[in-house]
Design an enzyme around this catalytic site. Sequence first.
Site, mmCIF file in Angstrom:
data_model
loop_
_atom_site.group_PDB
_atom_site.id
_atom_site.type_symbol
_atom_site.label_atom_id
_atom_site.label_comp_id
_atom_site.label_asym_id
_atom_site.label_seq_id
_atom_site.Cartn_x
_atom_site.Cartn_y
_atom_site.Cartn_z
ATOM 1 N N TYR A 5 -18.040 4.249 -5.497
ATOM 2 C CA TYR A 5 -17.719 5.680 -5.645
ATOM 3 C C TYR A 5 -17.541 6.100 -4.106
ATOM 4 O O TYR A 5 -17.854 5.429 -3.124
ATOM 5 C CB TYR A 5 -19.081 6.456 -5.919
ATOM 6 C CG TYR A 5 -19.496 6.537 -7.327
ATOM 7 C CD1 TYR A 5 -18.991 7.776 -8.151
ATOM 8 C CD2 TYR A 5 -20.101 5.543 -7.899
ATOM 9 C CE1 TYR A 5 -19.352 7.766 -9.342
ATOM 10 C CE2 TYR A 5 -20.530 5.622 -9.228
ATOM 11 C CZ TYR A 5 -19.768 6.865 -10.132
ATOM 12 O OH TYR A 5 -20.298 6.759 -11.202
ATOM 13 N N ASP B 20 -21.577 12.589 -13.806
ATOM 14 C CA ASP B 20 -22.090 14.146 -14.018
ATOM 15 C C ASP B 20 -21.162 15.159 -13.841
ATOM 16 O O ASP B 20 -19.908 15.029 -13.677
ATOM 17 C CB ASP B 20 -23.342 14.387 -12.704
ATOM 18 C CG ASP B 20 -24.377 13.432 -12.871
ATOM 19 O OD1 ASP B 20 -24.907 12.941 -14.028
ATOM 20 O OD2 ASP B 20 -25.283 13.193 -11.883
#
Length: 297
Positions: free
Chosen positions: A109, A55
């Site tokens: 992540y 994103d």
Amino acid sequence: MRAFRVAYDGRPYHGFQRQPDVPTVEDALFDACRALGVCDDDEEPTDYAAAGRTDAGVSALAQTVAFECPDWCTPRALNSELPGTVRAWADADAPNDFHARHRPTRREYVYDLHAPSDGFDDDRARDAFDACRGEHDFHNLTPDAHGTVRAIDGDLTRDGDFLLVRVESGGFARELVRRLVSLVRAVGSGAAPPSKVDDVLGPDHLAGPEGVPAAPPTPLLLTAVDYPNVEFDVDSMAAESTAAAFGEQALADRIGWRVGSRIRDGVERAGDLGDGNADAADDDGGVGGSRGGTRSQ
């Protein structure tokens, strides 16, 4: 077919995936490929694919892209046409049927959650995170309507004022990591009870104030993407330039933090002055605007 490890600072970009009229990481990659003659104008490289579509604001250490290209198209060749915020640093020869998005066995992540120990309960946060490990339907932690059943793993590690939230999975639904971080923060800070986790993982749809918003994107980093039977070779020159570029950015961010902190502290000190002291400062030639100073957030 060749695969590349790509690092980038996501803050200047409107996400990874190409979009009309706004800068993206993919735009920078395609521009570099066109400048090198790897693909024609207004086209993408042959059989191009990327491991993930991060994103806006999200950064990466090990984003992976793959496409057909000549042998001379190395990480250092790409870097000769890439901006300093996007750097290739390793590559691998890949099978002809390799697909960067569909073939990963694991993605990882890490989120740097600012959570000073004073007023934050690490044990509650870990319990909340551990309850989400394994396979669940995360329909309340993503805007996706399909593909919400996922299996995740990871851990939380205290690092000074930060809690490092490491999450790994074969694949992620949109915003899953950032909404998971919001849930962990809410429970750890006491803003939500531990039972909130059961509600989130339950079958009922939580909306409005009962829902879980996504945490800010900038502390999120894509740190690993693993593939079976693909060995990446680090390009020493490209890796050196990558480390130097991000080292300079880290120093600039640190200097910016110090300057911002001094401004904050100065305004807070000015805001603590009473009317009498402010008037005295004016009489001495001080800046009258110190009266009623605004607190910086």
